[in-house]
Every structure is written in structure tokens, then in C-alpha cells.
Design a protein around this motif. Structure first.
Motif, PDB file in Angstrom:
ATOM      1  N   LEU A  97       0.806  -1.219   0.000  1.00 29.54           N
ATOM      2  CA  LEU A  97       0.000   0.000   0.000  1.00 29.54           C
ATOM      3  C   LEU A  97       0.843   1.275   0.000  1.00 29.54           C
ATOM      4  O   LEU A  97       0.302   2.370  -0.129  1.00 29.54           O
ATOM      5  N   GLY A  98       2.160   1.113   0.191  1.00 25.72           N
ATOM      6  CA  GLY A  98       3.020   2.286   0.262  1.00 25.72           C
ATOM      7  C   GLY A  98       2.768   3.110   1.515  1.00 25.72           C
ATOM      8  O   GLY A  98       2.834   4.333   1.481  1.00 25.72           O
ATOM      9  N   GLN A  99       2.479   2.417   2.611  1.00 34.30           N
ATOM     10  CA  GLN A  99       2.157   3.083   3.871  1.00 34.30           C
ATOM     11  C   GLN A  99       3.154   2.690   4.951  1.00 34.30           C
ATOM     12  O   GLN A  99       3.818   1.668   4.851  1.00 34.30           O
ATOM     13  N   THR A 100       3.226   3.519   5.983  1.00 31.13           N
ATOM     14  CA  THR A 100       3.978   3.195   7.189  1.00 31.13           C
ATOM     15  C   THR A 100       2.963   2.803   8.250  1.00 31.13           C
ATOM     16  O   THR A 100       1.758   3.067   8.080  1.00 31.13           O
ATOM     17  N   PRO A 101       3.412   2.189   9.354  1.00 29.85           N
ATOM     18  CA  PRO A 101       2.440   1.901  10.422  1.00 29.85           C
ATOM     19  C   PRO A 101       1.722   3.171  10.884  1.00 29.85           C
ATOM     20  O   PRO A 101       0.512   3.152  11.119  1.00 29.85           O
ATOM     21  N   ALA A 102       2.433   4.291  10.964  1.00 25.45           N
ATOM     22  CA  ALA A 102       1.821   5.544  11.419  1.00 25.45           C
ATOM     23  C   ALA A 102       0.771   6.046  10.434  1.00 25.45           C
ATOM     24  O   ALA A 102      -0.318   6.467  10.832  1.00 25.45           O
ATOM     25  N   SER A 103       1.081   6.000   9.141  1.00 29.72           N
ATOM     26  CA  SER A 103       0.118   6.508   8.163  1.00 29.72           C
ATOM     27  C   SER A 103      -1.103   5.602   8.064  1.00 29.72           C
ATOM     28  O   SER A 103      -2.233   6.084   7.916  1.00 29.72           O
ATOM     29  N   LEU A 104      -0.901   4.295   8.180  1.00 29.08           N
ATOM     30  CA  LEU A 104      -2.044   3.387   8.150  1.00 29.08           C
ATOM     31  C   LEU A 104      -2.893   3.557   9.406  1.00 29.08           C
ATOM     32  O   LEU A 104      -4.126   3.519   9.345  1.00 29.08           O
TER      33      LEU A 104
END
Length: 142
Positions: A24-31
Motif C-alpha cells: 500500500l506504500g504506507q507506514t504503520p503511522a500513516s495506516l
């Protein structure tokens, strides 16, 4: 995630979670921000320090199936979460069955803020991973 014989998906592992983040191109923080959970919780999911609830795994699987998280999708999710036209729901009632040897269904109160379930006649709290979740009970129209 692989399917088991009872057709329920296997629990999401930290490796599955990290793979989904990468896809998804996400980090744990952004998700975490996207799905509305605490950043520390998402980080604990990625390390395996905290199990990933089935409900969250289903949300993440739906995002992965949809493909890349676009700015439009983020805006749509945030608009839905920030909709102030309706009173925010903090609890709901839902049919549940304990995953242990209890064969009976009962109605539980689901605290949406703490994401725990209260069963009648019991003092302890239950998580979604300890229960089989059924239909949400909607109140009759006024």
C-alpha cells in the motif's frame, strides 16, 4: 493470509501486516491514521507485540484488494470518519459467540472506542479475536 478448513481467514501475522504496508506504500503511522487507530497500536502490530484483530485484518485486506491508497481514497475515508452530521456512535449491540466451547449466541455490547465487548453476566472484557461476531443489532426506527 491462508484459508483454514472452516473458511475463516487465518489470523494476520506481523509479516502479513508489513507486506500489506509495503504493497500500500504506507507506514504503520500513516495506516494508523487512515483506519483510525493509535500509532503505537499499529507499530505493535508490525512487531508482533500485539495481535492484529480480525476486523482490522479485514479492513487492511480490503485496502490491499483495492490497490494503492490514493489521496482521493484517503479524503473519502477521512470525510466518512469526520462526518459530524450524525451523532458519533460509541457503542453498539451485536450477536456474538465465544470461541471456546460455549455453543450459545448472546448479545454483547461493543464499546467502539476501547474496541472491547461486554457479555451479559460477565465482568471480564472480550476482544474480537476471542469471539465469533454475528450481525449488528440495529434499533428500530423512531
Amino acid at each position: 493470509m491462508t484459508l483454514q478448513k472452516n473458511r475463516r481467514p487465518a489470523p494476520m501475522t506481523p509479516e502479513d501486516f508489513r507486506d500489506a504496508l509495503e504493497r500500500l506504500g504506507q507506514t504503520p503511522a500513516s495506516l494508523a491514521k487512515l483506519i483510525g487507530v493509535d500509532v503505537r497500536t499499529a507499530r505493535r502490530w508490525s512487531t508482533g507485540a500485539k495481535p492484529i484483530p480480525d476486523s482490522v485484518a479485514a479492513q487492511i485486506a480490503a485496502l490491499v484488494e483495492a490497490g494503492v491508497v490514493t489521496p482521493e481514497l484517503v479524503a473519502e475515508i477521512e470525510a466518512t470518519r469526520n462526518d459530524t452530521s450524525a451523532e458519533p456512535q460509541i457503542a453498539r449491540f451485536i450477536w456474538v459467540q465465544r470461541k471456546d466451547e460455549d455453543p450459545y449466541w448472546t448479545i454483547a455490547e461493543h464499546d467502539l472506542i476501547a474496541d472491547v465487548f461486554y457479555l451479559p453476566g460477565r465482568l471480564e472484557r472480550f476482544t474480537a479475536d476471542e469471539l465469533v461476531l454475528g450481525a449488528v443489532i440495529t434499533p428500530p426506527a423512531a
